[in-house]
Design an enzyme around this catalytic site. Structure first.
Site, mmCIF file in Angstrom:
data_model
loop_
_atom_site.group_PDB
_atom_site.id
_atom_site.type_symbol
_atom_site.label_atom_id
_atom_site.label_comp_id
_atom_site.label_asym_id
_atom_site.label_seq_id
_atom_site.Cartn_x
_atom_site.Cartn_y
_atom_site.Cartn_z
ATOM 1 N N GLY A 55 0.826 -1.199 0.000
ATOM 2 C CA GLY A 55 0.000 0.000 0.000
ATOM 3 C C GLY A 55 0.860 1.249 0.000
ATOM 4 O O GLY A 55 2.011 1.231 0.437
ATOM 5 N N SER A 56 0.312 2.343 -0.480
ATOM 6 C CA SER A 56 1.022 3.624 -0.438
ATOM 7 C C SER A 56 0.825 4.288 0.925
ATOM 8 O O SER A 56 0.066 3.819 1.768
ATOM 9 C CB SER A 56 0.508 4.533 -1.556
ATOM 10 O OG SER A 56 0.867 3.998 -2.807
ATOM 11 N N GLY A 57 1.541 5.390 1.121
ATOM 12 C CA GLY A 57 1.467 6.096 2.397
ATOM 13 C C GLY A 57 2.631 5.750 3.316
ATOM 14 O O GLY A 57 2.713 6.259 4.437
ATOM 15 N N HIS A 58 3.514 4.875 2.828
ATOM 16 C CA HIS A 58 4.669 4.468 3.634
ATOM 17 C C HIS A 58 5.967 5.008 3.048
ATOM 18 O O HIS A 58 7.050 4.512 3.374
ATOM 19 C CB HIS A 58 4.740 2.944 3.708
ATOM 20 C CG HIS A 58 3.498 2.296 4.214
ATOM 21 N ND1 HIS A 58 3.041 2.510 5.491
ATOM 22 C CD2 HIS A 58 2.602 1.473 3.617
ATOM 23 C CE1 HIS A 58 1.917 1.821 5.671
ATOM 24 N NE2 HIS A 58 1.630 1.193 4.546
ATOM 25 N N ASP B 162 -2.081 -8.516 0.431
ATOM 26 C CA ASP B 162 -0.861 -8.776 -0.328
ATOM 27 C C ASP B 162 -0.678 -10.272 -0.563
ATOM 28 O O ASP B 162 -0.345 -10.700 -1.668
ATOM 29 C CB ASP B 162 0.361 -8.204 0.423
ATOM 30 C CG ASP B 162 0.298 -6.689 0.530
ATOM 31 O OD1 ASP B 162 -0.056 -6.037 -0.465
ATOM 32 O OD2 ASP B 162 0.599 -6.154 1.611
ATOM 33 N N HIS C 42 -0.406 0.717 10.009
ATOM 34 C CA HIS C 42 -1.669 1.349 9.607
ATOM 35 C C HIS C 42 -2.476 1.708 10.840
ATOM 36 O O HIS C 42 -3.683 1.873 10.771
ATOM 37 C CB HIS C 42 -2.472 0.401 8.711
ATOM 38 C CG HIS C 42 -1.640 -0.230 7.650
ATOM 39 N ND1 HIS C 42 -1.017 -1.447 7.820
ATOM 40 C CD2 HIS C 42 -1.289 0.215 6.416
ATOM 41 C CE1 HIS C 42 -0.329 -1.742 6.719
ATOM 42 N NE2 HIS C 42 -0.465 -0.745 5.860
#
Lengths: 330, 330
Positions: free
Chosen positions: B54-57, B110, B219
């Site tokens: 996921g993005s945001g990392h 994932d 998260h």
């Protein structure tokens, strides 16, 4: 305050200790515990390169100590200039017998303390040249450029100066090249949220939610206007307009771009800004040689970002691209 | 929300665009706009190395694409797994005819999507091996290690796997070496403040001021306990106790240490944490080979930090020290 701190009065002490432990392969603590020196400094026959400034801007300034970059850094308290003694000791740590160049930012305390340090160094027979960074376009008008503060453009100044010194250039040549580097830089900051000195416990300035401070300084110095928070693209366009109008570069000029977070802005938002920034720069007929994006020069946990654009010539490009080895690796 | 965003639903789109513009000398956008590939990928005769998440990392995962690291990365929406199609396309971008290893984190989405991607790749005759990272000690008990999530230890897994593949090792050898890397990692996160998905507009979990979440996930997954906010030294000691008790390494073991900010914690506080972390590690008779400190694996603008400790042997040390060229330079 949701922060990782011990005694709020010892933030700098603890920061420096943890930094030196982490990067002991690159840096060492000098006898003066407010001076960080490169492991390989001083190098006989090389011009020493030093800087110094208040803490709270990590990785600036200490993170740029290392091979082909800074030989020594004077460390101040949070948002406060290092003492004259610390600048002097940094100069001594960097002195390899060929003189020392002090590349620092235009702040009253730093100006005063560097001047005093130069006098002390002169007694030791160390010649010191200086370059005073003034890349922050919103901190004074174009007619009063000498009043402008130094911000993230300093990183380019150090990288260019460090590389030139490593090549064996003379003190005057290193000084002149670093001066050209910072003369070629223009920067702007935009603040979306304030920061708090742990020992104070509340923000030292205000940014109301839903607003932003355009032209903010690295310690929360007021910018040129407060306005409602805009979209990233609009903010990026405004930043480019202010920086590039002031810069006024001929079409075809190659530039280096640095987008730095101010401490609490996540990296993905810097990429979002860069999407528009790059388009705007290209639209002006400029050519981007290289882009740096990350937390390169921060202000504790301030929310916000800075943009620095540096005009390049062949030599500056080569010097900027010289490999370095420092904690804040470029 | 004091954030640099345009359309909150297009954060990933804009992030990827700005990222590729900034680092076009290292990466390229694949035909699938949710896949980033290294400029030099695929390399014929080399095992391809991919991940996704996921993005945001950021800089994870995209920032680790490059020479001697990841050949391709599948990009998910914020905090969401990439699609099976994106994993599949990343595998194809990385395939140099010698098979592809997918080194990813243990999350339900994932796991499912990688499995589907492997089936699609098999139809193309691409053999895919996997390593599932599970370094987050607080996400399940030691008896159920297979249930643990993957966090910042993944960076060490990618670095080791990428270096091994670059040396020309076989698919099975790259897989086994990356597996050993992550088996040798233990991580923990501590959260002091929550984060907000821009499209949601409010935090998806709470951390009350004056408290902290020990063992928090990337998260905002709950940790093992919520407790009053302690000093940096106490927090660092707790992090070390949890990680090192679980690790249970023999005296004299060499380790790599990674202290990562979660997005809104300034670098100087990570150094403050490291001051105690290093002392605690040394106190256990372990030897620190190398320390990484910075925003290596983040969670949007979460306030907090993670600690990862990786046990080294001679080969892992050599692989970890292999130079790489990627946006999140190590």
């Amino acid at each position: 305050m949701q922060r990782f701190v011990n005694n709020p009065d010892e933030v700098v002490e603890d920061t420096v200790k943890g930094f030196v432990k982490a990067h002991s392969d690159i840096v060492r603590l000098a006898d003066n515990p407010r001076v960080i020196a490169a492991r390989n400094a001083p190098r006989a026959g090389k011009v020493g390169v030093v800087t110094g400034g208040g803490s709270g801007h990590e990785p600036a300034f200490i993170g740029y100590t290392g091979e082909n970059m800074l030989d020594a850094v004077a460390v101040g308290e949070l948002f406060s200039s290092p003492t004259a003694k610390s600048f002097y000791d940094a100069i001594r740590e960097a002195d390899g017998g060929k003189g020392v160049v002090c590349l620092y930012g235009n702040y009253a305390g730093d100006n005063m303390n560097v001047k005093m340090a130069i006098k002390l160094a002169a007694k030791d027979g160390i010649e010191v040249a200086t370059v005073v960074a003034n890349d922050d376009v919103c901190s004074a008008s174009r007619d009063e450029r000498e009043k402008r503060r130094g911000v993230a453009g300093e990183i380019f100044m150090w990288k260019v100066g460090g590389a030139k010194a490593a090549k064996g250039a003379s003190l005057e040549t290193v000084r002149a090249t670093a001066q050209r580097a910072i003369d070629n830089c223009r920067s702007i900051g935009v603040g979306l949220g304030p920061c708090t000195l742990p020992a104070v416990g509340h923000p030292n300035f205000e940014i109301a939610p839903g607003t932003m401070e355009v032209g903010i300084g690295h310690h929360g110095e007021p910018g040129v206007r407060v306005e409602p928070l805009k979209s990233a693209a609009e903010i990026a366009r405004d930043m480019c307009t202010i920086v590039l109008d002031d810069h006024d570069l001929p079409e075809g000029t190659e530039v280096a771009v640095l987008v730095s977070g101010l401490g609490a802005t996540p990296l993905n938002e810097l990429y979002i800004l860069n999407d528009t920034i790059e388009s705007e720069i290209v639209k002006r007929g400029l050519k981007i040689h290289r882009t740096y994006i990350g937390n390169y020069f921060t202000s504790l946990e301030m929310i916000g970002a800075t943009l620095t654009v540096m005009a390049l010539d062949d030599e500056l490009k080569e010097l900027l691209d010289t490999d370095v080895r420092c904690a804040a690796i470029l």
